[in-house]
Design a protein around this motif. Structure first.
Motif, short mmCIF file in Angstrom:
data_model
loop_
_atom_site.label_atom_id
_atom_site.label_comp_id
_atom_site.label_asym_id
_atom_site.label_seq_id
_atom_site.Cartn_x
_atom_site.Cartn_y
_atom_site.Cartn_z
N ILE A 1 1.28 -1.25 -0.29
CA ILE A 1 -0.49 -0.23 0.04
C ILE A 1 0.92 1.31 0.25
CG2 ILE A 1 -1.62 0.62 1.05
CD1 ILE A 1 -2.58 -1.82 0.19
N ASN B 1 -9.25 3.97 -0.47
CA ASN B 1 -8.44 3.49 1.14
C ASN B 1 -9.05 4.86 1.84
OD1 ASN B 1 -8.05 1.36 0.66
ND2 ASN B 1 -5.95 1.61 0.63
N HIS C 1 -14.11 1.97 5.47
CA HIS C 1 -14.16 0.61 4.97
C HIS C 1 -13.75 -0.59 5.61
CE1 HIS C 1 -10.32 1.18 3.12
NE2 HIS C 1 -10.27 -0.14 3.61
N ASP D 1 -11.80 -4.46 4.94
CA ASP D 1 -11.44 -4.95 4.00
C ASP D 1 -12.13 -6.35 3.74
OD1 ASP D 1 -9.33 -3.40 3.74
OD2 ASP D 1 -7.64 -3.73 5.27
N LEU E 1 -1.01 -4.01 8.81
CA LEU E 1 -0.42 -3.35 8.44
C LEU E 1 1.02 -2.61 8.95
CD1 LEU E 1 -1.39 -1.26 5.64
CD2 LEU E 1 -2.10 0.23 7.02
N GLU F 1 -2.13 9.27 8.25
CA GLU F 1 -2.46 9.10 9.57
C GLU F 1 -4.05 7.51 9.10
OE1 GLU F 1 -3.55 11.59 9.20
OE2 GLU F 1 -2.41 12.95 10.47
N THR F 2 -4.03 6.23 9.39
CA THR F 2 -5.01 5.36 9.54
C THR F 2 -5.73 5.73 11.30
OG1 THR F 2 -3.69 3.81 8.20
CG2 THR F 2 -5.52 2.74 9.13
N TRP G 1 -6.35 -4.65 12.66
CA TRP G 1 -7.30 -5.41 13.68
C TRP G 1 -8.34 -5.83 12.71
CZ3 TRP G 1 -4.81 -1.74 9.46
CH2 TRP G 1 -5.89 -1.47 8.00
N HIS H 1 -12.50 1.04 8.86
CA HIS H 1 -10.81 1.56 8.69
C HIS H 1 -10.57 2.62 7.21
CE1 HIS H 1 -9.89 -2.10 6.43
NE2 HIS H 1 -9.63 -0.91 5.71
N ARG H 2 -9.93 3.64 7.93
CA ARG H 2 -9.92 4.39 6.21
C ARG H 2 -8.08 4.99 6.75
NH1 ARG H 2 -13.17 9.86 7.33
NH2 ARG H 2 -12.61 11.29 9.57
N GLY H 3 -7.39 6.08 5.57
CA GLY H 3 -6.49 6.07 5.68
C GLY H 3 -6.37 7.54 5.05
N ARG I 1 5.13 7.39 1.62
CA ARG I 1 4.47 6.93 2.17
C ARG I 1 4.01 4.51 1.91
NH1 ARG I 1 -1.23 5.11 3.84
NH2 ARG I 1 -1.23 5.37 6.27
N MET J 1 3.85 1.49 2.87
CA MET J 1 3.06 0.19 4.10
C MET J 1 3.01 -1.20 3.72
SD MET J 1 1.77 2.99 6.04
CE MET J 1 0.51 2.11 7.45
N ARG K 1 0.60 -4.49 4.08
CA ARG K 1 0.04 -5.36 4.67
C ARG K 1 -0.59 -7.14 4.53
NH1 ARG K 1 -5.81 -4.09 2.33
NH2 ARG K 1 -5.52 -6.26 1.47
C1 OGA Z 1 -5.92 -0.76 3.49
C2 OGA Z 1 -6.02 0.60 4.22
C3 OGA Z 1 -5.78 2.15 4.60
C4 OGA Z 1 -4.12 3.56 5.01
O1 OGA Z 1 -4.86 -1.18 3.47
O2 OGA Z 1 -6.72 -2.28 3.37
O3 OGA Z 1 -7.21 1.28 3.52
O4 OGA Z 1 -3.72 3.76 5.54
N1 OGA Z 1 -4.90 1.15 4.37
O5 OGA Z 1 -3.07 2.74 4.60
#
Ligand code: OGA
Ligand code: MN
Length: 284
Positions: free
Chosen positions: A77, A100, A104, A106, A119, A130-131, A246, A253-255, A264, A266, A268
């Motif tokens: 991500i 994202n 939502h 996942d 993540l 932020e998440t 989570w 969640h949302r980013g 950025r 990440m 997952r």
């Molecule tokens: C995900 C997602 C949000 C983020 O990886 O499923 O929604 O903050 N990530 O990167």
């Protein structure tokens, strides 16, 4: 191991533990805390990809990506290209992750949604990114009895084409859209470990079966946005090396956005839902 709850109905930060070598009783404690708090953040772990995969195995089978034949356990991500450059904001890679930023859970567009998402932050921007998580158990609890009764037997259609058509999702999956037909999930679900009811909504939920499509879409959006309000929220500012897990069965969640001139990155890992007929679960 120290579990410190945050000032919200969900979420805890877990310290004094090394996720590279957890023993059975530590895993048990982590699972118990995860069920209680819905989302756990472990700061400063700095796991490698292989270490993240090993840790993730404690939660269940890996979920395949957008193709049921895929065996890849890691999802990037990230707005970094494979060459390590910051991708263009208009690139498909960046646009795909645009979705994202909306609440939502996942893979709810699959016949069995994801159980856990894990993540880790590898490279973070100096602002934004932020998440944020929302507790949909507490969101259910605050509904009035009449609304709860009306919702109790409702089933929603969740659709990849519905939630992804506007930002590059369809371009990304191409022909694989045939593996992602609309599916149905109850709007109210009971968590298998805690027995708590929760609202299963979010951006992939298109409408309610048997109800007016547009009115029920508006209702699902309202349930999502009313549910995702303080004190049911935790917004986390990442440091590189942090890792979070989570529970997609009861948490949205949302980013948050960040300046797209900055990297950025990440990684997952995704744990498949526990249904024995889940074709998305990697069995071997
Ligand atoms: C995900 C997602 C949000 C983020 O990886 O499923 O929604 O903050 N990530 O990167
Ligand atoms: Mn997500």
């Amino acid at each position: 191991m120290q579990v410190s709850r945050v000032d919200a109905t969900l979420g805890a930060s877990v310290t004094d533990v090394d996720l590279r070598s957890p023993d059975d009783s530590t895993i048990r404690e982590i699972l118990d805390a995860w069920h209680q708090f819905g989302v756990l953040v472990f700061p400063d772990q700095h796991l490698t990809n292989d270490e993240q995969i090993s840790f993730s195995k404690h939660f269940g089978a890996f979920e395949r990506g957008l193709n049921p034949a895929s065996t890849n356990k890691l999802a990037h991500i990230s707005n970094l290209t494979p060459e390590g450059a910051v991708a263009e904001p208009t690139s498909l890679q960046v646009r795909f992750h645009e979705g994202n930023t909306h609440w939502h859970t996942d893979s709810s567009y699959k016949s069995v949604g994801a159980k856990a998402s894990i993540l880790s932050a590898r490279q973070v921007p100096n602002e934004g990114g932020e998440t944020e998580w929302a507790d949909m158990r507490a969101a259910w609890d605050i509904l009035d009895r009449e609304t709860q009764q009306w919702l109790e037997d409702k089933v929603a259609v969740h659709s990849f084409a519905y939630s992804h058509s506007w930002h590059g999702g369809l371009e990304t999956v191409g022909d694989n859209i045939r593996y992602l037909p609309p599916v149905q999930h109850p709007v109210v679900r009971v968590h298998p470990e805690t027995g708590r009811k929760n609202l299963f909504v979010g951006r992939h939920a298109s409408h309610i079966v048997g109800e007016d499509e547009y009115a029920s879409r508006a209702l699902l959006k309202k349930l999502t946005s009313d549910g995702a309000q303080s004190p049911r929220l935790w917004k986390y500012t990442w440091q590189s090396g942090d890792i979070a897990i989570w529970d997609n069965r009861c948490v949205l969640h949302r980013g948050h956005r960040w300046p797209l001139t900055q990297a950025r990155s990440m990684v997952r890992t995704t744990i498949a839902g526990d249904d024995p007929n889940n074709a998305w679960a990697m069995t071997a």
